[in-house]
Structure formats: structure tokens, C-alpha cells
Design a protein around this motif. Structure first.
Motif: not given
Ligand SMILES: CC(C)(COP(=O)(O)OP(=O)(O)OC[C@H]1O[C@@H](n2cnc3c(N)ncnc32)[C@H](O)[C@@H]1OP(=O)(O)O)[C@@H](O)C(=O)NCCC(=O)NCCS
Length: 159
Positions: A20-22, A86-88, A92-100, A121-123, A127-130
Motif C-alpha cells: 500500500e505504501t509503495v 523501511i515503510f510506514v 501514519y506518516q509524519g507522526k514520528g513512527i519512521g524515526r522510532s 534509500a528510495s527517492l 531526505h528523511f534519512y538525511r
Molecule cells: C520515509 C518514511 C519511512 C518516513 O516515516 P515517517 O513516519 O513519515 O517519518 P517521521 O514522522 O518519523 O519523521 C521523522 C523526522 O524526519 C522528517 N522527515 C520525514 N520525512 C521527511 C522527508 N521526506 N524529507 C525530510 N524530512 C523528513 C520529519 O519531519 C521528522 O523530523 P523531526 O523528528 O525532526 O520532527 C515514510 O514516509 C515512508 O514509508 N515513505 C515511503 C516508503 C519509503 O520510501 N521508505 C523508504 C524506503 S528506502
């Protein structure tokens, strides 16, 4: 929100979360054909096999699995690890779950022993990982084959 280790009966739900996330999140950055390749690579059977490669975790809202992540040895290394799958779920995104999830993987016994952690890391996720402290591997700032960045974090070993 609870993060716990994956067990085999979770495979179907984890596969559904990834697919679903993909289809919703990654589809914004990738062509439809590539999205379907990714979906075909995350069947419940593939998830079960992936879980055997390392330590897979699931994030749960009550009984519902809403996110996942895996830490595994990097090519059999004792001190290098790789984070995978790594998928959320979009809602549920933007709530800190990915960071946890990332913090859980880094603090897992595999993650703790590592002095280098790599992430393909996917496109969508780069920026999340960075933001969480991962840097471009070997200074290469562009994606491999246009689809995947190589990121890494180096850290002191914790015993
Ligand atoms: C990438 C992903 C795992 C992030 O999960 P998430 O639960 O939305 O992330 P969080 O809410 O925990 O964000 C943690 C921090 O990262 C930041 N962040 C999240 N997504 C971001 C983005 N795309 N660009 C920049 N910063 C980002 C948040 O602002 C937050 O910052 P803070 O803790 O300093 O306030 C999720 O968006 C996802 O599943 N994406 C699609 C699948 C994917 O591409 N996964 C990676 C495969 S390699």
C-alpha cells in the motif's frame, strides 16, 4: 504505538503495509512499472525470507501493523549493517513512527555493534534519512541507476 519483533504470522500484514505504501507514497517518485516491480518483490513469502536475513520489526497501532523495518548484517560483516524494508503506511506518516523504527534498528543488538550502517534509500525516503544523520556513501550525491541512493552512518562501537 508499540514496536516489536516480527513473527512469521505477521508476514501477510507486513506485505500489505509495504504494497500500500509503495502504491501511494513511492508512486509519486517512480513510474508505474517500477512500482509494480517493488510490489512483486514484497509478497508475504518475500517478507518471511527478508526477516530471516536479520532482525525485522513491526510498528503497531493496537493490533494493526502500520510500519516496518529490518536491520541485517552487511554482506556477512560483524561490524557493518544494512537497514532494509523501511515503510510506514501513508495515513501514519509524519507522526514520528519512521524515526522510532530507525532508532529501534540502531539500538538493536545488530545495530549497536555496528560501526557503519548503510541504507539503500528510495527517492522518496532519502531526505528523511538525511534528516536522521545518514550521509551520502563515498560522497556520491546522485541515485544509482536513477532509483536508489546509497547512504551511510558511521558511529563509535557500543559494547
Ligand atoms: C520515509 C518514511 C519511512 C518516513 O516515516 P515517517 O513516519 O513519515 O517519518 P517521521 O514522522 O518519523 O519523521 C521523522 C523526522 O524526519 C522528517 N522527515 C520525514 N520525512 C521527511 C522527508 N521526506 N524529507 C525530510 N524530512 C523528513 C520529519 O519531519 C521528522 O523530523 P523531526 O523528528 O525532526 O520532527 C515514510 O514516509 C515512508 O514509508 N515513505 C515511503 C516508503 C519509503 O520510501 N521508505 C523508504 C524506503 S528506502
Amino acid at each position: 504505538m508499540e514496536i516489536r519483533r516480527f513473527t512469521e504470522p505477521d508476514a501477510e500484514a507486513v506485505s500489505a503495509v509495504v504494497c500500500e505504501t509503495v502504491r501511494i507514497s513511492n508512486a509519486k517518485d517512480y513510474p508505474q512499472e517500477y512500482v509494480e516491480v517493488l510490489v512483486s518483490q514484497h509478497s508475504p513469502e518475500n517478507i518471511t525470507e527478508r526477516a530471516k536475513q536479520g532482525h525485522m520489526f513491526v510498528a503497531c497501532d493496537g493490533e494493526r501493523i502500520v510500519g516496518t523495518g529490518t536491520v541485517a548484517p552487511f554482506w556477512g560483516s560483524e561490524t557493518e549493517r544494512i537497514l532494509l524494508t523501511i515503510f510506514v503506511l501513508p495515513e501514519y506518516q509524519g507522526k514520528g513512527i519512521g524515526r522510532s523504527i530507525i532508532e529501534t534498528l540502531e539500538q538493536d543488538e545488530y545495530g549497536k555493534r555496528a560501526h557503519r550502517i548503510e541504507i539503500p534509500a528510495s527517492l522518496t525516503g532519502v531526505h528523511f534519512y538525511r534528516h536522521l544523520g545518514y550521509d551520502y556513501k563515498d560522497g556520491v550525491t546522485g541515485p544509482e541507476n536513477g532509483v536508489m541512493y546509497r547512504l551511510e552512518k558511521r558511529k563509535p562501537v557500543t559494547v
